[in-house]
Design a protein around this motif. Sequence first.
Motif, PDB file in Angstrom:
ATOM      1  N   PRO A 180      -3.714  -8.975  -4.297  1.00 33.69           N
ATOM      2  CA  PRO A 180      -4.359  -8.445  -3.083  1.00 33.69           C
ATOM      3  C   PRO A 180      -3.478  -7.524  -2.241  1.00 33.69           C
ATOM      4  O   PRO A 180      -3.978  -6.845  -1.350  1.00 33.69           O
ATOM      5  N   HIS A 181      -2.160  -7.493  -2.522  1.00 35.23           N
ATOM      6  CA  HIS A 181      -1.243  -6.722  -1.675  1.00 35.23           C
ATOM      7  C   HIS A 181      -0.866  -5.365  -2.280  1.00 35.23           C
ATOM      8  O   HIS A 181       0.109  -4.747  -1.842  1.00 35.23           O
ATOM      9  N   GLN A 182      -1.624  -4.918  -3.263  1.00 40.02           N
ATOM     10  CA  GLN A 182      -1.261  -3.675  -3.948  1.00 40.02           C
ATOM     11  C   GLN A 182      -1.237  -2.476  -2.995  1.00 40.02           C
ATOM     12  O   GLN A 182      -0.270  -1.712  -2.962  1.00 40.02           O
ATOM     13  N   LYS A 183      -2.285  -2.318  -2.193  1.00 47.40           N
ATOM     14  CA  LYS A 183      -2.327  -1.199  -1.243  1.00 47.40           C
ATOM     15  C   LYS A 183      -1.253  -1.340  -0.180  1.00 47.40           C
ATOM     16  O   LYS A 183      -0.629  -0.359   0.238  1.00 47.40           O
ATOM     17  N   HIS A 184      -1.042  -2.573   0.272  1.00 48.31           N
ATOM     18  CA  HIS A 184      -0.037  -2.841   1.309  1.00 48.31           C
ATOM     19  C   HIS A 184       1.355  -2.466   0.807  1.00 48.31           C
ATOM     20  O   HIS A 184       2.153  -1.848   1.526  1.00 48.31           O
ATOM     21  N   PHE A 185       1.659  -2.819  -0.453  1.00 45.34           N
ATOM     22  CA  PHE A 185       2.968  -2.494  -1.029  1.00 45.34           C
ATOM     23  C   PHE A 185       3.174  -0.987  -1.073  1.00 45.34           C
ATOM     24  O   PHE A 185       4.222  -0.470  -0.658  1.00 45.34           O
ATOM     25  N   LYS A 186       2.177  -0.278  -1.568  1.00 48.94           N
ATOM     26  CA  LYS A 186       2.305   1.176  -1.692  1.00 48.94           C
ATOM     27  C   LYS A 186       2.445   1.841  -0.327  1.00 48.94           C
ATOM     28  O   LYS A 186       3.249   2.765  -0.150  1.00 48.94           O
ATOM     29  N   ALA A 187       1.667   1.351   0.668  1.00 46.82           N
ATOM     30  CA  ALA A 187       1.736   1.934   2.005  1.00 46.82           C
ATOM     31  C   ALA A 187       3.099   1.696   2.645  1.00 46.82           C
ATOM     32  O   ALA A 187       3.600   2.530   3.402  1.00 46.82           O
ATOM     33  N   THR A 188       3.728   0.555   2.319  1.00 46.54           N
ATOM     34  CA  THR A 188       5.002   0.184   2.946  1.00 46.54           C
ATOM     35  C   THR A 188       6.203   0.778   2.214  1.00 46.54           C
ATOM     36  O   THR A 188       7.141   1.275   2.837  1.00 46.54           O
ATOM     37  N   PHE A 189       6.179   0.727   0.879  1.00 44.67           N
ATOM     38  CA  PHE A 189       7.367   1.099   0.104  1.00 44.67           C
ATOM     39  C   PHE A 189       7.160   2.327  -0.782  1.00 44.67           C
ATOM     40  O   PHE A 189       8.088   2.759  -1.465  1.00 44.67           O
ATOM     41  N   GLY A 190       5.952   2.882  -0.769  1.00 42.71           N
ATOM     42  CA  GLY A 190       5.708   4.093  -1.539  1.00 42.71           C
ATOM     43  C   GLY A 190       5.669   3.835  -3.032  1.00 42.71           C
ATOM     44  O   GLY A 190       5.349   2.737  -3.501  1.00 42.71           O
ATOM     45  N   ASN A 191       6.025   4.864  -3.793  1.00 45.09           N
ATOM     46  CA  ASN A 191       5.968   4.783  -5.265  1.00 45.09           C
ATOM     47  C   ASN A 191       7.360   4.741  -5.886  1.00 45.09           C
ATOM     48  O   ASN A 191       7.580   5.245  -6.988  1.00 45.09           O
ATOM     49  N   ARG A 192       8.284   4.124  -5.186  1.00 45.10           N
ATOM     50  CA  ARG A 192       9.678   4.152  -5.654  1.00 45.10           C
ATOM     51  C   ARG A 192       9.965   3.164  -6.782  1.00 45.10           C
ATOM     52  O   ARG A 192      11.021   3.226  -7.409  1.00 45.10           O
ATOM     53  N   PHE A 193       9.044   2.200  -7.018  1.00 52.97           N
ATOM     54  CA  PHE A 193       9.343   1.122  -7.955  1.00 52.97           C
ATOM     55  C   PHE A 193       8.231   0.938  -8.991  1.00 52.97           C
ATOM     56  O   PHE A 193       7.062   1.194  -8.703  1.00 52.97           O
ATOM     57  N   TYR A 194       8.631   0.465 -10.169  1.00 54.01           N
ATOM     58  CA  TYR A 194       7.667   0.036 -11.176  1.00 54.01           C
ATOM     59  C   TYR A 194       7.163  -1.334 -10.730  1.00 54.01           C
ATOM     60  O   TYR A 194       7.964  -2.232 -10.427  1.00 54.01           O
ATOM     61  N   THR A 195       5.848  -1.522 -10.656  1.00 48.49           N
ATOM     62  CA  THR A 195       5.309  -2.773 -10.113  1.00 48.49           C
ATOM     63  C   THR A 195       4.352  -3.445 -11.096  1.00 48.49           C
ATOM     64  O   THR A 195       3.803  -2.805 -11.992  1.00 48.49           O
ATOM     65  N   TYR A 196       4.184  -4.754 -10.875  1.00 42.86           N
ATOM     66  CA  TYR A 196       3.217  -5.534 -11.645  1.00 42.86           C
ATOM     67  C   TYR A 196       2.638  -6.593 -10.717  1.00 42.86           C
ATOM     68  O   TYR A 196       3.381  -7.218  -9.951  1.00 42.86           O
ATOM     69  N   THR A 197       1.326  -6.768 -10.766  1.00 39.95           N
ATOM     70  CA  THR A 197       0.694  -7.727  -9.865  1.00 39.95           C
ATOM     71  C   THR A 197       0.227  -8.960 -10.625  1.00 39.95           C
ATOM     72  O   THR A 197      -0.125  -8.888 -11.808  1.00 39.95           O
TER      73      THR A 197
END
Length: 869
Positions: A180-197
């Motif tokens: 559920p925090h996918q948008k929140h992560f991107k808004a806060t930290f941008g696209n600097r990291f490879y992510t997995y939910t």
Amino acid sequence: MAKSKSEETPLMQQHKAIKEKYPDAVLLFRVGDFYETFNEDAVIAASVLGIVLTKRANGSASYVDLAGFPHHALDTYLHKLVKAGHRVAVCDQLEDPKTVKGIVKRGVTEMVTPGVAINDKLLENSSNNFLGAIHFGGETNGISFLDISTGEFFVAEGNLEYVDKLLQSFRPAEVIFAKPHQKHFKATFGNRFYTYTMDEWIFTTTYAEETLLKHFQTHSLKGYGVEGLPAAIIAAGATLHYLKDTEHPNLQHITRMQRINQDDFLWMDRFTIRNLELLNSSVEQGHTLLKVLDNTVTPMGGRLLKRWMAFPLRNINAINERLDTVEYFITHTDLSLQLVNLLKQCGDLERLVSKIPLRKINPREVMQLARSLQQVAAVKALLENSESNYLSRLNEKLDPCNPILDRILKEVVENPPVLVAKGGVIMEGVDTELDELRNIATKGKDYLLQIQQKESEATGIPSLKIAFNNVFGYYLEVTNTHKNKVPEGWIRKQTLANAERYITPELKEYEEKITGAEDKIQVIEARLFEELVQALQAYIQPIQQDAQVLARLDCLLCFAHNAVQYKYRRPVINEGYDLVIKDGRHPVIERGLPVGESYVANDLQLDKEQQQIIILTGPNMSGKSALLRQTALITLMAHMGSFVPASSAVIGLTDKIFTRVGASDNLSGGESTFMVEMNETASIINSITPRSLVILDEIGRGTSTYDGISIAWSIVEYLHDMTPHRPKTLFATHYHELNELENKHNRVKNFHITNMESGNKIIFLRKLAPGGSRHSFGIHVARMAGMPPELINRANEVLAQLEEKHIEAPLQENVKRLNTPTQKLQLNIFDAHSDTFQQIRAQLENVDINRLTPVEALLKLNEIKTMLG
């Protein structure tokens, strides 16, 4: 129309069932001697790996995409897929195809993602490969970092700014969090990291505690210092869940969690880490502080140095322990040289020991582990009588693990092969049965030659020879010339054009002994090596501690080397608030100077009573930014426990270093240069303490002149009068009007970087001197950059006209205007001017800058110049 399951081949049915369990991974499916990929995985593999994409039959009239590579090339291709940002599931054959009728049983034996990598080709020696996990909990968030290749496991809690700082410091290869925090992560930290939910239920307190207690086999988490940190516990639990989820059940090398306490370390936000270019440079192949200081000789020392840089100490006693040890190494040269030579032979002890529970360690690496433990013993002996209390305490933690060391040296040959299956791993005398079988295997072949000689003499067949093939094993070959001499007891097996092949009972008997012996040798060697690896499990924790001690020694020896090599001096760290640097130098710029050119050193003093804020002015490119950065870097290095590039330095204990240097747009986030600048500056203003060091460079230049001056002016006044903290501040600016602040505020002092005019040239002397500068020499810098002479001449004419007409009002009037509400704060150069300027304005308003080519821009500039002419 999709094919039914019954129409698919059994192999593809098996592949489909396994792929359904790993839908978001590229599945490498072992088929014989190849790893195959199918369907969309094949398209990805062909594109990333540059291998051929083909089609193959899949049941009646059905075809699938196919791309594969030889199994022995797995390491190379796996590396490429993961580096390209793909999750990869390695599916192996779990049975010997020779012993199975029908389809071979297969299963995923390893799941590799960017943050879960243990293969040497996927790892950098001097960098950790962290998996980060975040639990978003509102005001308090949990975060953890785990490197499966070393067993290091860190946890922390804090607000989002603290989480951001930790992400910048640890730079994880992958970050996991709840879906559920996918948008929140991107808004806060941008696209600097490879992510997995992952599913949200994984991020719960009860499940996380259960996971951690089960892993560490304890009844409580008190011993790890994380009780009372529920958000951190959730992040840590999610990390271990993810490892199990990615087929990593053997994690015995993860023996502890380390809590990162914010109060233990000097705080630097991510902007400061970036602006000071500690770990990464803003230009490709540019030098960083880490690159300049890193003269460690072990991979684990290099990784620890990076962490020391991102987390400088705030405890004076701990800092002085490091400084004392560095000084001890400098004065005990022979000891230092011997230690460095021993450390060089250790290899990556930390990653070697982590391969034991993962069952990834090979015979050659086991031998390297033994050699490393021999170096541990030598280091321990060398430090036995050290006069340094700190070194004595470190030495007590060293354990050469003699029982397992002796066993390795007695059981494994000195230069073993990489693969156990190659044979020749276990020494003679370890296992009686193994020795007997080896004797049969070697002497049996000698006996075959005796049989050949005996039969040749008995039959009178001089050309008789014994050979071997896979169809019927060892045989006697007789040419047609002598076939009439063959005895009746020989059994003919094959007739060739020029010869016949026979076997005898005696030959078959020895064949069975030899081939049986070779198979048994392989089984016994594999068993003995597995037993040795199993015995190593009990020594994981002491060997990890050895690796950590060696890493500390490596870092401190590196500091001693740097101090001698680059003429660094010991700083004095005290409980005061003053910062006094004599002959300070920039450690990175100094190392990049041409041979024979020396860095111009500068003195600098900041305190809370007389000289709290320095307004620094001077020509562009004269060295203002270098002076600012070197002050921060010297302070940082001192808190790391390193000597510093200065003839002397007295540094009051610092809890935070803030820098706002340069301007950079965040266009992807929809923020202008000025917005980014104000966000970063606001973060500083809201976080300062009495022990903070604040470095500000050209604040306000992202907006109009009067706006910029007003903001810069008010920032200085706020730091001087409106906060009780009185943080030590260096403020470089091209707004010379700010020099007036020295007359209004007693702790504000003007300084400038000196220059000398020679004809129409400016020589930068790069020396700090009291008093403000009135010129920025921007036009001179433009000339140096290669601007056309006619453009430079016109700029000088315009500057002279502006100065003559006093377009900019006197400073007092400007400041008065800033304090008076007005409808129009921004000065418009086209207001109250001639019709020509109005025409220029119209011309510019009609220009679409985003579509303008460089050539069109020059033509437009020339047109405007003609209008002015």
